[in-house]
Design a protein around this motif. Sequence first.
Motif, PDB file in Angstrom:
ATOM      1  N   LEU A 200      -3.394   6.770  -4.354  1.00 50.85           N
ATOM      2  CA  LEU A 200      -2.605   5.963  -5.285  1.00 50.85           C
ATOM      3  C   LEU A 200      -3.045   4.502  -5.251  1.00 50.85           C
ATOM      4  CD1 LEU A 200       1.016   7.383  -4.745  1.00 50.85           C
ATOM      5  CD2 LEU A 200      -0.473   7.714  -6.740  1.00 50.85           C
ATOM      6  N   GLY A 201      -3.392   4.009  -4.074  1.00 47.15           N
ATOM      7  CA  GLY A 201      -3.885   2.642  -3.958  1.00 47.15           C
ATOM      8  C   GLY A 201      -5.212   2.452  -4.658  1.00 47.15           C
ATOM      9  N   GLU A 202      -6.103   3.416  -4.513  1.00 42.26           N
ATOM     10  CA  GLU A 202      -7.408   3.339  -5.187  1.00 42.26           C
ATOM     11  C   GLU A 202      -7.244   3.323  -6.707  1.00 42.26           C
ATOM     12  OE1 GLU A 202      -9.358   6.762  -3.715  1.00 42.26           O
ATOM     13  OE2 GLU A 202      -9.684   5.946  -1.692  1.00 42.26           O
ATOM     14  N   ILE A 203      -6.346   4.154  -7.203  1.00 46.72           N
ATOM     15  CA  ILE A 203      -6.117   4.207  -8.651  1.00 46.72           C
ATOM     16  C   ILE A 203      -5.544   2.888  -9.158  1.00 46.72           C
ATOM     17  CG2 ILE A 203      -4.715   5.318 -10.446  1.00 46.72           C
ATOM     18  CD1 ILE A 203      -4.960   7.928  -8.758  1.00 46.72           C
ATOM     19  N   ALA A 204      -4.555   2.353  -8.453  1.00 45.95           N
ATOM     20  CA  ALA A 204      -3.940   1.086  -8.866  1.00 45.95           C
ATOM     21  C   ALA A 204      -4.968  -0.039  -8.851  1.00 45.95           C
ATOM     22  CB  ALA A 204      -2.770   0.750  -7.945  1.00 45.95           C
ATOM     23  N   TYR A 205      -5.788  -0.075  -7.827  1.00 46.45           N
ATOM     24  CA  TYR A 205      -6.821  -1.126  -7.720  1.00 46.45           C
ATOM     25  C   TYR A 205      -7.817  -1.009  -8.867  1.00 46.45           C
ATOM     26  CZ  TYR A 205      -9.839  -4.406  -5.192  1.00 46.45           C
ATOM     27  OH  TYR A 205     -10.588  -5.504  -4.825  1.00 46.45           O
ATOM     28  N   ASN A 207      -7.284   0.191 -11.722  1.00 49.22           N
ATOM     29  CA  ASN A 207      -6.599  -0.159 -12.972  1.00 49.22           C
ATOM     30  C   ASN A 207      -6.287  -1.647 -13.085  1.00 49.22           C
ATOM     31  OD1 ASN A 207      -6.624   2.478 -13.875  1.00 49.22           O
ATOM     32  ND2 ASN A 207      -4.570   2.954 -13.102  1.00 49.22           N
ATOM     33  N   GLY A 208      -6.715  -2.431 -12.104  1.00 48.38           N
ATOM     34  CA  GLY A 208      -6.533  -3.881 -12.175  1.00 48.38           C
ATOM     35  C   GLY A 208      -5.215  -4.394 -11.639  1.00 48.38           C
ATOM     36  N   GLU A 209      -4.470  -3.557 -10.924  1.00 47.21           N
ATOM     37  CA  GLU A 209      -3.216  -4.023 -10.333  1.00 47.21           C
ATOM     38  C   GLU A 209      -3.511  -4.995  -9.196  1.00 47.21           C
ATOM     39  OE1 GLU A 209      -0.410  -3.472 -11.564  1.00 47.21           O
ATOM     40  OE2 GLU A 209      -0.464  -1.566 -12.650  1.00 47.21           O
ATOM     41  N   THR A 210      -2.710  -6.041  -9.085  1.00 47.96           N
ATOM     42  CA  THR A 210      -2.953  -7.069  -8.061  1.00 47.96           C
ATOM     43  C   THR A 210      -1.701  -7.471  -7.293  1.00 47.96           C
ATOM     44  OG1 THR A 210      -2.560  -8.888  -9.615  1.00 47.96           O
ATOM     45  CG2 THR A 210      -4.830  -8.054  -9.442  1.00 47.96           C
ATOM     46  N   THR A 211      -0.532  -7.034  -7.722  1.00 50.51           N
ATOM     47  CA  THR A 211       0.716  -7.579  -7.188  1.00 50.51           C
ATOM     48  C   THR A 211       1.245  -6.772  -6.000  1.00 50.51           C
ATOM     49  OG1 THR A 211       2.127  -6.252  -8.640  1.00 50.51           O
ATOM     50  CG2 THR A 211       1.347  -8.370  -9.495  1.00 50.51           C
ATOM     51  N   LEU A 212       2.108  -7.402  -5.240  1.00 46.47           N
ATOM     52  CA  LEU A 212       2.783  -6.692  -4.159  1.00 46.47           C
ATOM     53  C   LEU A 212       3.732  -5.624  -4.695  1.00 46.47           C
ATOM     54  CD1 LEU A 212       3.440  -9.666  -1.735  1.00 46.47           C
ATOM     55  CD2 LEU A 212       2.205  -7.572  -1.161  1.00 46.47           C
ATOM     56  N   LYS A 213       4.328  -5.889  -5.835  1.00 47.31           N
ATOM     57  CA  LYS A 213       5.210  -4.881  -6.428  1.00 47.31           C
ATOM     58  C   LYS A 213       4.429  -3.611  -6.769  1.00 47.31           C
ATOM     59  CE  LYS A 213       9.029  -4.450  -9.694  1.00 47.31           C
ATOM     60  NZ  LYS A 213       9.887  -5.157 -10.667  1.00 47.31           N
ATOM     61  N   ALA A 214       3.203  -3.792  -7.269  1.00 46.73           N
ATOM     62  CA  ALA A 214       2.356  -2.638  -7.552  1.00 46.73           C
ATOM     63  C   ALA A 214       1.946  -1.933  -6.266  1.00 46.73           C
ATOM     64  CB  ALA A 214       1.127  -3.077  -8.339  1.00 46.73           C
ATOM     65  N   ASP A 329      -4.706 -14.747   2.769  1.00 48.76           N
ATOM     66  CA  ASP A 329      -4.907 -15.636   1.618  1.00 48.76           C
ATOM     67  C   ASP A 329      -5.781 -14.949   0.570  1.00 48.76           C
ATOM     68  OD1 ASP A 329      -4.858 -17.814  -0.040  1.00 48.76           O
ATOM     69  OD2 ASP A 329      -6.350 -18.957   1.111  1.00 48.76           O
ATOM     70  N   LYS A 330      -5.213 -13.966  -0.115  1.00 48.14           N
ATOM     71  CA  LYS A 330      -5.937 -13.182  -1.109  1.00 48.14           C
ATOM     72  C   LYS A 330      -5.205 -13.230  -2.451  1.00 48.14           C
ATOM     73  CE  LYS A 330      -8.764 -11.512   2.082  1.00 48.14           C
ATOM     74  NZ  LYS A 330     -10.193 -11.860   2.152  1.00 48.14           N
ATOM     75  N   GLU A 331      -5.964 -13.362  -3.528  1.00 51.41           N
ATOM     76  CA  GLU A 331      -5.349 -13.334  -4.852  1.00 51.41           C
ATOM     77  C   GLU A 331      -4.843 -11.941  -5.197  1.00 51.41           C
ATOM     78  OE1 GLU A 331      -7.692 -15.008  -7.926  1.00 51.41           O
ATOM     79  OE2 GLU A 331      -8.027 -16.909  -6.894  1.00 51.41           O
ATOM     80  N   ASN A 332      -5.568 -10.926  -4.742  1.00 51.46           N
ATOM     81  CA  ASN A 332      -5.150  -9.554  -4.976  1.00 51.46           C
ATOM     82  C   ASN A 332      -4.436  -9.033  -3.731  1.00 51.46           C
ATOM     83  OD1 ASN A 332      -4.999  -6.718  -5.317  1.00 51.46           O
ATOM     84  ND2 ASN A 332      -6.798  -6.721  -6.641  1.00 51.46           N
ATOM     85  N   ALA A 333      -3.174  -8.665  -3.886  1.00 49.60           N
ATOM     86  CA  ALA A 333      -2.375  -8.221  -2.746  1.00 49.60           C
ATOM     87  C   ALA A 333      -2.975  -6.994  -2.066  1.00 49.60           C
ATOM     88  CB  ALA A 333      -0.950  -7.916  -3.202  1.00 49.60           C
ATOM     89  N   PHE A 334      -3.688  -6.163  -2.820  1.00 49.56           N
ATOM     90  CA  PHE A 334      -4.283  -4.968  -2.238  1.00 49.56           C
ATOM     91  C   PHE A 334      -5.380  -5.312  -1.229  1.00 49.56           C
ATOM     92  CE2 PHE A 334      -2.166  -3.223  -5.898  1.00 49.56           C
ATOM     93  CZ  PHE A 334      -1.803  -1.937  -5.530  1.00 49.56           C
ATOM     94  N   ASP A 335      -5.959  -6.502  -1.337  1.00 50.68           N
ATOM     95  CA  ASP A 335      -7.031  -6.927  -0.431  1.00 50.68           C
ATOM     96  C   ASP A 335      -6.501  -7.562   0.850  1.00 50.68           C
ATOM     97  OD1 ASP A 335      -9.067  -6.128  -2.177  1.00 50.68           O
ATOM     98  OD2 ASP A 335      -9.051  -8.057  -3.240  1.00 50.68           O
ATOM     99  N   ALA A 336      -5.220  -7.877   0.897  1.00 48.68           N
ATOM    100  CA  ALA A 336      -4.656  -8.622   2.029  1.00 48.68           C
ATOM    101  C   ALA A 336      -4.344  -7.695   3.207  1.00 48.68           C
ATOM    102  CB  ALA A 336      -3.386  -9.350   1.600  1.00 48.68           C
ATOM    103  N   TRP A 337      -4.411  -8.282   4.415  1.00 44.40           N
ATOM    104  CA  TRP A 337      -4.022  -7.563   5.622  1.00 44.40           C
ATOM    105  C   TRP A 337      -2.548  -7.180   5.540  1.00 44.40           C
ATOM    106  CZ3 TRP A 337      -5.602  -5.266   9.987  1.00 44.40           C
ATOM    107  CH2 TRP A 337      -4.699  -5.125  11.036  1.00 44.40           C
ATOM    108  N   GLY A 338      -2.245  -5.954   5.960  1.00 46.46           N
ATOM    109  CA  GLY A 338      -0.864  -5.481   5.932  1.00 46.46           C
ATOM    110  C   GLY A 338      -0.194  -5.607   7.283  1.00 46.46           C
ATOM    111  N   GLY A 339       0.442  -6.724   7.526  1.00 51.45           N
ATOM    112  CA  GLY A 339       1.150  -6.936   8.781  1.00 51.45           C
ATOM    113  C   GLY A 339       1.928  -8.231   8.725  1.00 51.45           C
ATOM    114  N   ILE A 340       3.069  -8.275   9.383  1.00 52.77           N
ATOM    115  CA  ILE A 340       3.971  -9.432   9.319  1.00 52.77           C
ATOM    116  C   ILE A 340       4.104 -10.054  10.706  1.00 52.77           C
ATOM    117  CG2 ILE A 340       6.418 -10.051   9.072  1.00 52.77           C
ATOM    118  CD1 ILE A 340       6.525  -8.224   6.651  1.00 52.77           C
TER     119      ILE A 340
END
Length: 455
Positions: A200-205, A207-214, A329-340
Motif C-alpha cells: 500500500l505504501g509503494e502504491i501511494a508513493y 501515485n504521488g502521495e506525500t502527506t502523513l495523512k496518506a 526533514d523530508k518534504e515527502n512524509a513517506f521518505d521520513a524516518w518513522g520514530g518519535i
Amino acid sequence: MAYDLVIKNGLVILDSGEVKTDVAIQNGVIAAIGSDLEGSKVIDAAGLIVSPGMIDAHVHISEPGGEHRKDWEGYTTGTASAAKGGVTSFLEMPLNQVPATTDGESLQIKYDAGQGKLRSDVYSYGGLVPYTLKKGGIQELDAGGVIAYKCFMATCGDRSIDGDFMNVDDYSLYEGMRQIAKTGKILAIHAENSPITDRLGEIAYANGETTLKAYVATRPVFTEVEPIQRAILFAKETGCRIHICHVACPEGVEAVTRARQEGVDVTCETCTHYLYFQTDELDSIGPVVKCSPPIRDKKAQDGLWEKVMSGEILFVTSDHSPCTPDLKDKENAFDAWGGISGLQNNVDVIFDEGVQKRGMSLKAFADAIATNVADRFDIANKGRISVGKDADIILIKPNAPYTLQAEQLEYRNKISPYIGREIGAQIATTILRGQVIYSQETGVTSEFPGQFVKC
C-alpha cells in the motif's frame, strides 16, 4: 533513627491509594513509610505527588551506532532525558544499535558501549531475528541476562548495514516462540502486516502521495489487528508468553483482551503519542510525528483512553525512537524516518492528560507507568513505593503548566513533536535508588549511578 533521606509532606501513591505521609530511604532502599520520620537529608514534597519512578518498557538507544548511527541517541543523553522526565528505569530495545542485539556477543558489545554512561537503570531486550535461530542466539541472550525478547512482524532494518535488525517470517516467529517459551521470558512483538502495508505504501508513493495523512491510510487498522491475532494463535500453539507493543487502535486491544480471557498469556501497551496526537493534526506538525503503527483518528484515541482507564492496556510507553534531524526533514512524509522522540515527556504528559484532564486515579497512573511493568516483566525490586523496594521515586508538580522548548530537551538531537506544546504538570525531582539524579534546582546529575540490570 536518622535515615539517609526522608521525603516529607508529599501525597504518596501506595498500592492502597494515595496518602499524605513521609518516605524514608536507607542504603538506596525504601526503609519506612509513616509520620515524623527523621533523615540526614530531607526533601520537602509539600504540594507534590510522590510516585514510583516510571519504568519505560519501550526505548531505543543507538549505541554503539557504528558508522551509520553514531550521531543518533546514545546512553549519556538518553539516560539524561530519562532522568529529567521521571524515568528511573527503561527496557532497551535490541535494534537501532549496530550490531543489533541478537546473540551473546552483540549483547556484550552493547553492555561495553554503555559502561559508565548510565544515569538511569537499563534492562536489555534480546532480538528474535531469523538468523539467530540456528546459532543458539536465543539461549545466549537468556544466559546474558536479557529481560525479554523482541521481534518485528513489520518490515524493519537496513539490509545494507551489516548486523542490522530484520523482521521475522512466520516460521521464524513460530520457531522463535518455541525456543523463547523454554526460557520462561516474554516475547514483545511489533505487529503489522508487512506484505500489505509495504505494498500500500509503494502504491501511494507511486501515485504521488506525500502527506502523513496518506501515510496513515496505507496502514489501516486491520493490518495491525490481523498480525496480533496471528501472534496470539502462535502463542497458543507454543506456550510462549507474549506482549504486543505500541497498540494504536482499540480493536487491537480487544483482540488481546479476548485472548487473555481464553487463557493466553498475552498483554499489550500503548504509547503516549497515541493518547496525545491524532491524524488530522499530523501534517501541521510534520514528519517529526511520524511513527508506525501510525497515529490514528480521534475515535481511536478516545477508544485507547477507555482501554487505559479500564486496565485492558497494561501500561503506557514512549517507544522513544530518535534519529538525526536530516532523516525527519523530508518534504515527502513517506521518505521520513518513522520514530518519535518521547522519553523525556512520558510522565508529565500522561499525568496531565490522564489524571488532570480525564480524572484518572493516582493509583491507576502509577500502575500504568511503573507497577504493571514491574509485575509483567518480573522486576521484583521496583515499581512500587513499598518498604524493601528500590527507592526509585519521582516528585511531580501538579497544575504547573509550562511550554516545552527545544533547549529543555536532553536528547542528542533536540527534536520532538511535543516542542511548543503546553504541558500541565512538571517533574520536580527524580530519585534512583536513593540518589537524586534530577531536580529542577540542580538539573541532571553529572554522575552516572545507573546500571545495566541482568535478569
